[in-house]
Design a protein around this motif. Structure first.
Motif, PDB file in Angstrom:
ATOM      1  N   ALA A   1      -0.581   4.646 -14.488  1.00 41.47           N
ATOM      2  CA  ALA A   1      -1.753   3.888 -14.052  1.00 41.47           C
ATOM      3  C   ALA A   1      -1.476   2.390 -14.011  1.00 41.47           C
ATOM      4  N   ASP A   2      -0.560   1.923 -14.856  1.00 42.43           N
ATOM      5  CA  ASP A   2      -0.308   0.486 -14.967  1.00 42.43           C
ATOM      6  C   ASP A   2       0.329  -0.117 -13.717  1.00 42.43           C
ATOM      7  N   ILE A   3       0.890   0.710 -12.825  1.00 37.88           N
ATOM      8  CA  ILE A   3       1.551   0.150 -11.635  1.00 37.88           C
ATOM      9  C   ILE A   3       0.590  -0.004 -10.463  1.00 37.88           C
TER      10      ILE A   3
ATOM     11  N   VAL B   1       0.833  -1.199   0.000  1.00 39.45           N
ATOM     12  CA  VAL B   1       0.000   0.000   0.000  1.00 39.45           C
ATOM     13  C   VAL B   1       0.868   1.249   0.000  1.00 39.45           C
ATOM     14  N   LEU B   2       0.546   2.189  -0.880  1.00 43.68           N
ATOM     15  CA  LEU B   2       1.156   3.510  -0.869  1.00 43.68           C
ATOM     16  C   LEU B   2       0.122   4.488  -0.323  1.00 43.68           C
TER      17      LEU B   2
ATOM     18  N   ASP C   1       9.052   9.361  -8.161  1.00 42.30           N
ATOM     19  CA  ASP C   1       8.667   8.328  -9.128  1.00 42.30           C
ATOM     20  C   ASP C   1       8.008   7.181  -8.368  1.00 42.30           C
ATOM     21  N   PHE C   2       6.702   7.039  -8.528  1.00 46.98           N
ATOM     22  CA  PHE C   2       5.972   5.995  -7.813  1.00 46.98           C
ATOM     23  C   PHE C   2       6.480   4.591  -8.165  1.00 46.98           C
TER      24      PHE C   2
ATOM     25  N   GLY D   1       9.457  -5.678  -7.435  1.00 44.93           N
ATOM     26  CA  GLY D   1       9.287  -6.696  -8.455  1.00 44.93           C
ATOM     27  C   GLY D   1       8.119  -6.347  -9.359  1.00 44.93           C
ATOM     28  N   SER D   2       7.265  -7.309  -9.613  1.00 41.38           N
ATOM     29  CA  SER D   2       6.123  -7.106 -10.499  1.00 41.38           C
ATOM     30  C   SER D   2       4.846  -6.799  -9.718  1.00 41.38           C
ATOM     31  N   LYS D   3       4.966  -6.692  -8.404  1.00 42.05           N
ATOM     32  CA  LYS D   3       3.794  -6.478  -7.562  1.00 42.05           C
ATOM     33  C   LYS D   3       3.231  -5.075  -7.760  1.00 42.05           C
ATOM     34  N   LYS D   4       1.914  -4.986  -7.914  1.00 41.12           N
ATOM     35  CA  LYS D   4       1.283  -3.695  -8.104  1.00 41.12           C
ATOM     36  C   LYS D   4       0.959  -3.044  -6.765  1.00 41.12           C
TER      37      LYS D   4
END
Length: 266
Positions: A126-128, A38-39, A93-94, A100-103
């Motif tokens: 948005a893709d992250i 979580v951010l 930069d978010f 890794g590949s975790k969103k």
């Protein structure tokens, strides 16, 4: 430790969420799990953070106000899943927060004075994100969820629709904050969509030009910058006499494609 309203800085648009019922309602709607990273943008005094660190696998809090950093570090130092970053959400930069590949899952009670700027930053990454639960001034929420042919619909609405599915969850009264603002807030969920916008830069420029003067027709707004806009409107099946707020997202996308594909007349 200072208390009351002494931490709230008008220059930073700070209004701290204090209503426990509202805090719990937001976190229930967000529904963090131990699998989530979580951010949280703008944790403030940690009202939402307190529940997030209990339920999420990892919480990264991004706080701009240096004076709040010691308070947050002291309050959450015993939580191994908590990381505090002092920085500017309009510059950081978010993607650096992704492991890794975790969103990421994003949650924030956004200061009113930067909410629109934050949204525009989210368009480019948005893709992250898996999803975003954000609190805005109610007027902003009405704008980003506005339907075609409504007066609230504008540039920001169309850009949001191009990148996210939007759901307005609930309103929050001004009395839930200290100091008490003059307006109500709204909590909104954004979920990145799979829509493809081939030329994002051109699309944004066309939408911005289309809404330049809302009382003008779409053709009158576009023709000075895009001399081929009349032909593009015709090929897109869009009446040139319509106003920008009446166009659907699909029509905007067709129009952008038409302007890019239609040769300029000499």
């Amino acid at each position: 430790m200072r208390s009351g309203n002494s931490f709230a800085k008008k220059s930073l648009g700070q209004n701290f969420l204090e209503d426990r019922g509202v805090i719990e309602k937001i976190v229930r709607a967000f529904d963090p799990t131990l699998e989530d990273t979580v951010l949280e943008i703008g944790p403030g005094r940690g009202a939402l953070t307190e529940l997030l660190v209990e339920r999420a696998g990892r919480v990264c809090a991004l706080e701009f106000d240096r004076e709040l950093v010691p308070l947050l570090e002291d309050r959450f130092r015993e939580h191994g899943n908590f990381t505090l970053v002092q920085g500017d959400a309009l510059k950081i930069d978010f993607r650096d927060i992704v492991q890794g590949s975790k969103k990421l899952r994003l949650i924030a009670n956004l200061p009113y004075n930067i909410s629109t700027a934050i949204l525009q930053r989210l368009f480019s990454c948005a893709d992250i994100f898996e999803d975003c639960v954000l609190m805005f001034q109610r007027e902003v929420a009405e704008r980003i969820t506005a339907k075609p042919s409504t007066s609230e619909r504008g540039y920001l609405t169309v850009l949001i629709e191009a990148h996210f599915s939007v759901e307005r969850l609930f309103d929050v009264p001004a009395t839930a904050f200290r100091p008490v603002p003059k307006v109500w807030s709204s909590v909104v969920r954004l979920v990145p969509n799979d829509r493809s916008v081939p030329n994002v830069k051109l699309f944004r420029e066309i939408v911005a030009a289309g809404f330049a003067q809302k009382r003008k027709t779409i053709l009158n707004n576009l023709k000075m910058r895009y001399p081929n806009s009349g032909l593009a409107l015709l090929s897109s099946g869009i009446d040139a006499r319509r106003r920008a707020e009446t166009l659907t997202l699909d029509e905007w996308l067709r129009l952008a494609e038409g302007i890019e594909a239609t040769p300029f007349l000499s």
